[in-house]
Design an enzyme around this catalytic site. Structure first.
Site, mmCIF file in Angstrom:
data_model
loop_
_atom_site.group_PDB
_atom_site.id
_atom_site.type_symbol
_atom_site.label_atom_id
_atom_site.label_comp_id
_atom_site.label_asym_id
_atom_site.label_seq_id
_atom_site.Cartn_x
_atom_site.Cartn_y
_atom_site.Cartn_z
ATOM 1 C CG ASN A 133 45.567 10.429 -77.974
ATOM 2 O OD1 ASN A 133 46.581 10.906 -77.472
ATOM 3 N ND2 ASN A 133 44.750 9.641 -77.310
ATOM 4 C CG ASP A 169 49.830 4.121 -71.684
ATOM 5 O OD1 ASP A 169 49.744 5.109 -72.439
ATOM 6 O OD2 ASP A 169 49.237 3.055 -71.909
ATOM 7 C CG HIS A 188 39.575 8.132 -69.066
ATOM 8 N ND1 HIS A 188 39.132 8.743 -70.213
ATOM 9 C CD2 HIS A 188 40.449 7.180 -69.453
ATOM 10 C CE1 HIS A 188 39.729 8.177 -71.263
ATOM 11 N NE2 HIS A 188 40.534 7.237 -70.825
#
Lengths: 431, 322
Positions: free
Chosen positions: A100, A311, A315
């Site tokens: 992604n 995972d 951010h």
């Protein structure tokens, strides 16, 4: 001109073969050429470099199969360079990144771009997934077989669930033709709705919209039904609920070709970590109840959960320093994967070798890589670590560009001493 | 002779919190202190000269990230009646999305040295986040579906002045509990003060594990209202009326709207409250809402100004560093 490095006086740990022994290991031209308690006895090693391991653990390097590197597209959050440094510092010698990115990895050229950037970096090994559907739209399949030949290790729509049962059926059938693995983010989006944390008393008290735990098992059970029709290889990512783990346990018992992983935050934390709206604990799927957390530990111990993956979802501050509902989902994990996995060992839930297997040989087997084990002829991707050293996780030491970890200040045991990729030291605590 | 009056004569009380972010966590003593002070301000507000100098020289900024008429007006009036300088700032969420974050806005205002920031925000927890970044006292004027402490306090004062007590009263909170910050603050306050709290709503409008709040849960208005002392109606956002929470306004009003027939199950002297603004004919019968013998909705508005005066007063007296 060959280059030889001898690792002396190490506690050799090889989860794949159940090896746990004091001994030595010899690396030549980036490969393991010999290891064991007997080598070099009576004849000192003739190596250019001799490393005294001082009795610390020498194991295969970690393989983190669920990482978002944000390059190309969001380099202000993370890049291949910064993620590689974070990985090396965390003892991770190989990672597989989600597709992604921007552009998404649904085309041969993007895979080639990433492979080239990784080669330039000369650091940890970098692999990637291809998207299951074009532009992550959930409708048309990507050129799975061609992408696979170019280097995509498996296929997934990343942090999006493949919702359409017909598309999933065809994806599994088609992938089976080429023996390709399909990875699902299992979450029924319509039940997630505007939810931002686990549904329950904590969410109700905080006035936050909840995500019910059945959102996960609903997709897992549906997918397993489809899998029983199509055959093929199906992997459920980051399971967080007792019900979904139970579903996988039953399916494995019934002989379905299913595997799954979880992330450290699902066995190291529960929903109370959200506390007073801590956005660093906002993650998808959300941190669950204590009963779910215990079920994750149980699933790891009984082998239902095959793999632990960080995972890693970096951010920047602007994406997290917001009211809880507006903040992004995600936790970074490359640099905390080892100590948090070791908690399973220190808590007595898993043996040291079983815990290590979840982050070394099991992910390598899942994605069919030749590393993740200490054996003659295997690439010398090694991790030297102290499993017991007490310390506090400190976000200021993170190499990652982003600091969004709910584990800052957590007391843990275990630290990386040296990380080696194909014989090259990419991280050393002394450096 | 001066027309300026000083603070009401209450025993000196030091409120042990820097901010008022919610009711959860406040002790009965702290709640009682605010209610007592507010009770004195009700008298001040009924005099021809309503102004005092308690907040003279103090600056209060109403920072509203969500539209509000009555709460903002109430805070404005409260600040002005205490002699403070009040500034209203409405920040539409759209301009926030254009770039400046909520924290940027708060930091800008903070640099102007306000004494109290009164903040409303559509997201739960946003007011707390803001309070961590500023040096002034912060009052939560409503954050998402989390808390609206001054509303619960004004409701408590309304009840107290009618009934003389809060303990052992049975209060039914009815309607959209799930999305209501008013319901959450009231549940905390009323149970802390010893009242029995019931919630009455269709299951789609109740949040998960609501029973863990120490309230009794009902799904039938007549059962839920039986022998109640007070019926507290909540506003139902009409956009939630058509779809998956409730099928239609007609069906909702039929089963959960308050009318005289349903109210007859409560005690004979039971009264009706509503935080406003009302949806007449949705959650409450229009004529019942206007019945001054049963409805105390106008009292609530009056008590609101007094409660907000008390909160501004008590927080500016507090000398707790941030």
């Amino acid at each position: 001109m060959t280059k030889r490095t001898a690792y002396m006086n190490a506690r050799l740990l090889d989860p794949a073969n159940g090896l746990d022994q004091i001994g030595n290991l010899l690396v030549e031209d980036g490969k393991i050429v010999d290891l064991g308690p007997e080598i070099f006895i009576g004849s000192p090693p003739t190596a250019e470099q001799i490393i005294d391991c001082a009795g610390h653990c020498l194991s295969p390097g970690l393989f983190d199969i669920r990482v978002q590197v944000r390059e190309p597209g969001e380099e202000h959050k993370e890049s291949i360079a910064s993620a590689s440094q974070a990985a090396a510092a965390g003892g991770v010698t190989a990672m597989c990144c989600l597709p992604n990115t921007e552009p998404v990895i649904d085309d041969v050229s993007v895979i080639e771009f990433i492979a080239r950037r990784a080669r330039e970096m000369k650091s940890v090994k970098l692999f990637c997934y291809g998207t299951l559907t074009r532009r992550l739209e959930g409708r048309e399949l990507t050129e799975m077989a061609l992408l696979s030949e170019t280097g995509a290790l498996a296929f997934t729509d990343g942090i999006k669930t493949l919702r359409d049962p017909l598309v999933l059926r065809r994806a599994l059938s088609y992938a089976r033709t080429f023996d390709i693995l399909i990875v699902q983010h299992p979450e029924e989006e319509s039940l997630v709705d505007d939810g931002v944390m686990n549904e329950g008393e904590v969410a109700t008290r905080l006035g936050l919209a909840g995500i019910p735990s059945i959102a996960e098992v609903l997709i897992v059970e549906r997918d397993l039904r489809i899998l029983s029709l199509t055959g093929g290889r199906y992997h459920a990512a980051h399971l967080s609920t007792a019900a979904a783990i139970d579903a996988v346990r039953k399916a494995k018992h019934d002989g379905l070709n299913v595997t799954c992983d979880t992330a450290p935050h699902y066995f190291a934390l529960n929903e109370t970590a959200v506390g007073d709206y801590r956005t660093f604990a906002k993650v998808s799927p959300p941190l669950r109840s204590e009963a779910d957390r215990r079920a994750v530990v149980e699933g790891l111990a009984d082998g239902t959960i095959d793999v632990i993956a960080s995972d890693h979802a970096p951010h920047d501050e602007d994406s997290k320093r917001l009211p809880f509902a507006q903040a992004e989902f995600g936790i970074i994990g490359l640099e905390t994967l080892l100590p948090l996995t070791l908690e399973l060992y220190h808590n007595g839930d898993l043996s040291l070798l079983d815990a290590l297997a979840k982050i070394t040989s099991a992910p390598a087997d899942l994605l069919r890589r030749p590393f993740g084990r200490l054996q003659k002829g295997a690439p010398a991707d090694l991790l030297l670590f102290d499993p017991n050293k007490p310390r506090q996780i400190d976000e200021n030491t993170f190499r990652s560009k982003s600091k969004n970890s709910p584990f800052d200040k957590r007391p843990v045991q275990g630290c990386v001493i040296r990380t080696v990729v194909e014989g090259r030291t990419v991280y050393s605590v002394e450096a | 002779m001066t027309s300026v009056q000083s603070a009401p004569d209450i025993a000196p009380y030091r409120f042990p919190h820097r901010h008022l972010l919610g009711i959860e966590g406040l002790s009965p003593t702290e709640i009682t202190a605010i209610l007592d002070l507010a009770d004195a301000y009700v008298a001040q507000n009924r005099r021809p000269d309503k102004k005092s100098d308690v907040l003279r020289g103090r600056t209060i900024i109403n920072l509203f990230f969500e539209n509000s008429t009555r709460t903002q007006t109430s805070f404005e009036l409260a600040g002005k009646r205490l002699g403070g300088d009040v500034l209203n700032m409405a920040v539409s969420t759209s301009s926030i999305k254009k770039g400046e974050t909520m924290i940027d806005t708060a930091m800008t205002l903070n640099a102007m040295h306000p004494d109290v920031l009164v903040v409303r925000h559509p997201d739960a927890g946003a007011v707390q986040l803001l309070s961590e970044k500023v040096t002034s006292a912060v009052i939560n004027a409503g954050d998402g579906r989390h808390e609206h402490p001054t509303q619960a306090l004004l409701d408590a004062l309304t009840i107290l002045r009618r009934r003389g007590r809060l303990e052992n009263l049975t209060v039914a909170i009815c309607g959209d509990i799930m999305h209501s910050r008013v319901a959450r603050s009231n549940m905390h306050l009323l149970s802390t003060m010893g009242a029995r709290v019931r919630v009455v709503a269709p299951r789609t409008l109740l949040p998960a594990e609501i029973d863990r709040f120490g309230v009794e849960v009902y799904h039938d208005m007549r059962e839920g209202l039986t022998d109640c002392d007070i019926v507290m109606m909540l506003r139902l956002q009409t956009e939630r009326m058509r779809g998956t929470f409730v099928p239609s306004i007609r069906e909702y009003f039929h089963f959960f709207g308050l009318d005289r027939e349903k109210l007859s199950y409560a005690k004979d002297d039971a009264f009706v409250m509503h935080p406003g603004p009302m949806n007449r004919g949705v959650e409450i019968d229009s004529e019942l809402a206007d019945d001054i013998d049963r409805s105390v909705i106008r009292d609530q508005v009056e008590m609101g100004v007094a409660i907000r005066m008390a909160c501004l007063d008590i927080l500016t007296r507090s000398d707790i560093p941030n």
